[in-house]
Design an enzyme around this catalytic site. Structure first.
Site, PDB file in Angstrom:
ATOM      1  N   LYS A 195       0.917  -1.238  -0.006  1.00 42.53           N
ATOM      2  CA  LYS A 195       0.113   0.014   0.103  1.00 42.53           C
ATOM      3  C   LYS A 195       1.009   1.282  -0.075  1.00 42.53           C
ATOM      4  CE  LYS A 195      -1.800   2.863   2.239  1.00 42.53           C
ATOM      5  NZ  LYS A 195      -1.712   4.347   2.007  1.00 42.53           N
ATOM      6  N   GLY A 253       1.950   4.045  13.488  1.00 48.62           N
ATOM      7  CA  GLY A 253       2.796   2.921  13.723  1.00 48.62           C
ATOM      8  C   GLY A 253       2.046   2.121  15.022  1.00 48.62           C
ATOM      9  N   GLU A 270       9.290   0.881  11.053  1.00 49.19           N
ATOM     10  CA  GLU A 270      10.463   1.923  11.149  1.00 49.19           C
ATOM     11  C   GLU A 270       9.539   3.359  11.157  1.00 49.19           C
ATOM     12  OE1 GLU A 270      12.624   4.642   9.759  1.00 49.19           O
ATOM     13  OE2 GLU A 270      12.603   3.604   7.760  1.00 49.19           O
ATOM     14  N   CYS A 304      13.204  10.249   8.095  1.00 49.78           N
ATOM     15  CA  CYS A 304      13.028   9.933   9.504  1.00 49.78           C
ATOM     16  C   CYS A 304      14.247  10.241  10.260  1.00 49.78           C
ATOM     17  CB  CYS A 304      12.438   8.664   9.708  1.00 49.78           C
ATOM     18  SG  CYS A 304      13.425   7.439   8.442  1.00 49.78           S
ATOM     19  N   GLU A 402       8.688  15.458  16.157  1.00 47.52           N
ATOM     20  CA  GLU A 402       9.216  15.338  14.702  1.00 47.52           C
ATOM     21  C   GLU A 402       8.452  16.358  14.092  1.00 47.52           C
ATOM     22  OE1 GLU A 402       8.508  11.673  12.542  1.00 47.52           O
ATOM     23  OE2 GLU A 402      10.675  11.759  11.884  1.00 47.52           O
TER      24      GLU A 402
HETATM   25  P1  ADP Z   1       3.119  10.899   7.421  1.00 40.37           P
HETATM   26  O1  ADP Z   1       2.772  11.487   8.719  1.00 40.37           O
HETATM   27  O2  ADP Z   1       4.699  10.818   7.315  1.00 40.37           O
HETATM   28  O3  ADP Z   1       2.123  11.196   6.156  1.00 40.37           O
HETATM   29  P2  ADP Z   1       1.717   8.388   7.851  1.00 40.37           P
HETATM   30  O4  ADP Z   1       2.315   7.601   9.172  1.00 40.37           O
HETATM   31  O5  ADP Z   1       0.473   9.134   8.192  1.00 40.37           O
HETATM   32  O6  ADP Z   1       2.960   9.408   7.612  1.00 40.37           O
HETATM   33  O7  ADP Z   1       1.751   7.440   6.551  1.00 40.37           O
HETATM   34  C1  ADP Z   1       2.474   6.550   6.291  1.00 40.37           C
HETATM   35  C2  ADP Z   1       1.978   5.577   5.426  1.00 40.37           C
HETATM   36  O8  ADP Z   1       0.786   5.027   6.498  1.00 40.37           O
HETATM   37  C3  ADP Z   1       0.945   6.039   4.477  1.00 40.37           C
HETATM   38  O9  ADP Z   1       0.843   5.067   3.348  1.00 40.37           O
HETATM   39  C4  ADP Z   1      -0.232   6.210   5.042  1.00 40.37           C
HETATM   40  O10 ADP Z   1      -1.511   6.080   4.061  1.00 40.37           O
HETATM   41  C5  ADP Z   1      -0.485   5.213   5.928  1.00 40.37           C
HETATM   42  N1  ADP Z   1      -1.512   5.258   7.013  1.00 40.37           N
HETATM   43  C6  ADP Z   1      -1.713   6.261   7.472  1.00 40.37           C
HETATM   44  N2  ADP Z   1      -2.758   6.021   8.476  1.00 40.37           N
HETATM   45  C7  ADP Z   1      -2.893   4.655   8.593  1.00 40.37           C
HETATM   46  C8  ADP Z   1      -3.597   3.783   9.212  1.00 40.37           C
HETATM   47  N3  ADP Z   1      -4.684   4.283  10.219  1.00 40.37           N
HETATM   48  N4  ADP Z   1      -3.735   2.419   8.955  1.00 40.37           N
HETATM   49  C9  ADP Z   1      -2.758   1.892   8.034  1.00 40.37           C
HETATM   50  N5  ADP Z   1      -1.926   2.987   7.394  1.00 40.37           N
HETATM   51  C10 ADP Z   1      -2.010   4.115   7.618  1.00 40.37           C
END
Ligand code: ADP
Length: 500
Positions: A195, A253, A270, A304, A402
């Site tokens: 994804k 995470g 990560e 990161c 961050e």
């Molecule tokens: P950033 O804050 O850097 O955008 P995220 O952690 O929000 O990083 O996003 C990293 C990845 O996690 C993206 O592919 C995003 O679509 C996905 N993501 C965001 N929210 C969720 C969730 N609740 N469950 C699973 N994946 C998610």
């Protein structure tokens, strides 16, 4: 369908790819989302729509997991040798190399990074990662184990693929993160549902076409674009996924861990960082200054492991601050496709608001801006000036959280006690990376031991190789990417014991 604005500087293959209909790769077919929905992907340099992409949701995740399960349980993939998997991965790397320029352009348009950077970093690194990890496919073996208790037995371990893997990646290095994730999973013999980030799905979708061309069996790699809260959450929670690997924020995470608990799938994470760059009084200042600047400003601070907390000994602090400020001022901010650009826009409107919000909070909390701090008005793009703060307090949000943008907090230290310096550097929730700048070998290695972080760089920062394990202590994650270590994310140990 929104009107898609293409840049006239793009090469023909890139323009042709961007103009195509962007679908989901499921079971070796490009398919529309089950809902028929699409979502817009923006060009961060202009804020205009770059492409419309099929929007995966729960039903698409179900279809992709079914395909990956079938490919894992009964497809030809399972019967292939490591050498055959290796050859496919090298073929993919060769194809990527043939299309290097196109991928660099896609990455620059979609993410905003300078084309020159994508050309020498993102794409060549992705190629190297596939090749390095391909090499592991023939080297994942168990051990024979000498018995301790009395008895006449032969015991050995097998390392088997973990199964169907869900992988969720971020937008900061879209193609490279796909390579970091796909490489070890494929080497280990897993099948994958990837994804990609909703902000930057395009290079992975193009990679999907090369995966088909390379000849991977159907269902081995499935690629979904869609939002995190829908497609990502469904993948993390899916009962037929054996393992989920995630790169992104610490906040998400934690959601992944909760979602994965339903079937106790294996999890590797990560996550974020707030990495210190520590410059001692005896450092080679001529190298430390550009090093500290690049530690934070490379990729617009969207790393990161960005060196977002700069500590310099009071004997050199003024010089370091002045030097890093001068480096920041030299950075030319502009569209990624412009050859004179050193730093592009941040990735999205949301990220732009987040970074500028942090800058405002720093000012409100009484920190002093030495340079930058302003938005750059250019064609509606998401441009932020490289920003240096000083006079911060350890409790300020800009020091603790961050930011994931080109913002560094610089403070002096006046201690000679390495343990105390280590405690100050370790004073965050995170523990991803750190760099130490000194000519004193003993001090450098002692500091490396004191820092609670997964990577310590000495007289360098942001240095990567596919052979080096990378990941975090504390809330920076679980497990390691890269090197031999990443393979434990994608394999199960099986112990076999025979009575002789
Ligand atoms: P950033 O804050 O850097 O955008 P995220 O952690 O929000 O990083 O996003 C990293 C990845 O996690 C993206 O592919 C995003 O679509 C996905 N993501 C965001 N929210 C969720 C969730 N609740 N469950 C699973 N994946 C998610």
């Amino acid at each position: 369908m929104a009107t898609v604005a293409l840049d006239s500087r793009l090469s023909r293959p890139t323009a042709a790819f961007l103009s195509r209909t962007h679908k989901l790769l499921i079971d070796n077919e490009w398919v529309s989302a089950a809902s028929g929905k699409t979502f817009p992907v923006y060009n961060p340099a202009t804020g205009t729509v770059l492409a419309d992409v099929a929007e995966a949701d729960k039903e698409d995740v179900n279809r992709a997991v079914r395909a990956a399960r079938r490919a894992f349980d009964s497809g030809p993939w399972r019967r292939m040798t490591g050498a055959q998997r290796n050859r496919l991965m090298w073929k993919l790397a060769d194809l990527l190399e043939q299309h290097l320029e196109e991928f660099a352009e896609i990455e620059s348009m979609d993410n905003g990074k300078p084309l020159a950077v994508a050309r020498v970093a993102d794409v060549p690194f992705a190629i190297e990662w596939f090749r390095y990890m391909g090499g592991w496919a023939t080297k994942i073996g168990g051990t024979t184990i000498p018995w301790s208790a009395p008895g006449d037995f032969l015991s050995y371990t097998l390392r088997e693929p973990a199964g169907v893997v869900g992988q969720i990646i971020p937008w900061n290095f879209p193609l490279l993160m796909a390579a970091w994730k796909l490489g070890p999973a494929l080497a280990a013999g897993c099948t994958v549902v990837l994804k990609v980030a909703e902000q930057t799905p395009l290079s992975a979708l193009r990679l999907g076409e090369l995966i088909q061309e390379a000849g991977f069996p159907a269902g081995v790699v499935n690629i979904l674009a869609g939002y995190g809260e829908t497609a990502g959450a469904a993948l993390a929670a899916h009962p037929d996924v054996d393992k989920v690997a995630f790169t992104g924020s610490t906040e998400v995470g934690k959601l992944i861990v909760q979602a994965a608990s339903g079937n106790l799938k294996r999890v590797s994470l990560e996550l974020g960082g707030k990495s210190p760059t520590i410059v001692f009084g005896d450092a080679d200042i001529e190298r430390a200054i550009p090093g500290a600047a690049s530690a934070i400003f490379f990729n617009h601070g969207q790393c990161c492991c960005a060196g977002s907390r700069l500590y310099a000994h009071k004997s050199v602090f003024d010089r370091v601050l002045e030097g890093v400020t001068a480096e920041a001022k030299k950075i030319r901010v502009g569209p990624g496709l412009d050859p004179s650009t050193d730093m592009g826009p941040v990735v999205s409107d949301e990220q732009y608001r987040r970074v500028t919000g942090y800058i405002e909070s720093g000012v409100r909390d009484g920190a002093q801006i030495v340079t930058g701090g302003r938005k750059v008005d250019q064609n509606g793009g998401y441009f932020v000036e490289p920003t240096v703060f000083t006079n911060t307090q350890p409790t300020m949000k800009i020091v603790q959280e961050e930011i994931f943008g080109p913002v560094v907090c610089a403070e002096p230290f006046d201690d000679a006690d390495l343990e105390r310096i280590g405690r100050q550097a370790n004073d965050t929730l995170y523990g991803l990376a750190a760099s130490v700048w000194t000519k004193d070998l003993s001090k450098a290695h002692k500091m490396a031991g004191l820092l609670r972080s997964g990577t310590v760089w000495i007289n360098c920062h942001n240095v990567f190789d596919p052979s080096l394990p990378f990941g975090g202590y504390k809330q920076s994650g679980w497990g390691r990417e890269n090197g031999a270590e990443v393979l434990s994310n994608y394999t199960e140990f099986k112990t076999v014991t025979a009575r002789l």
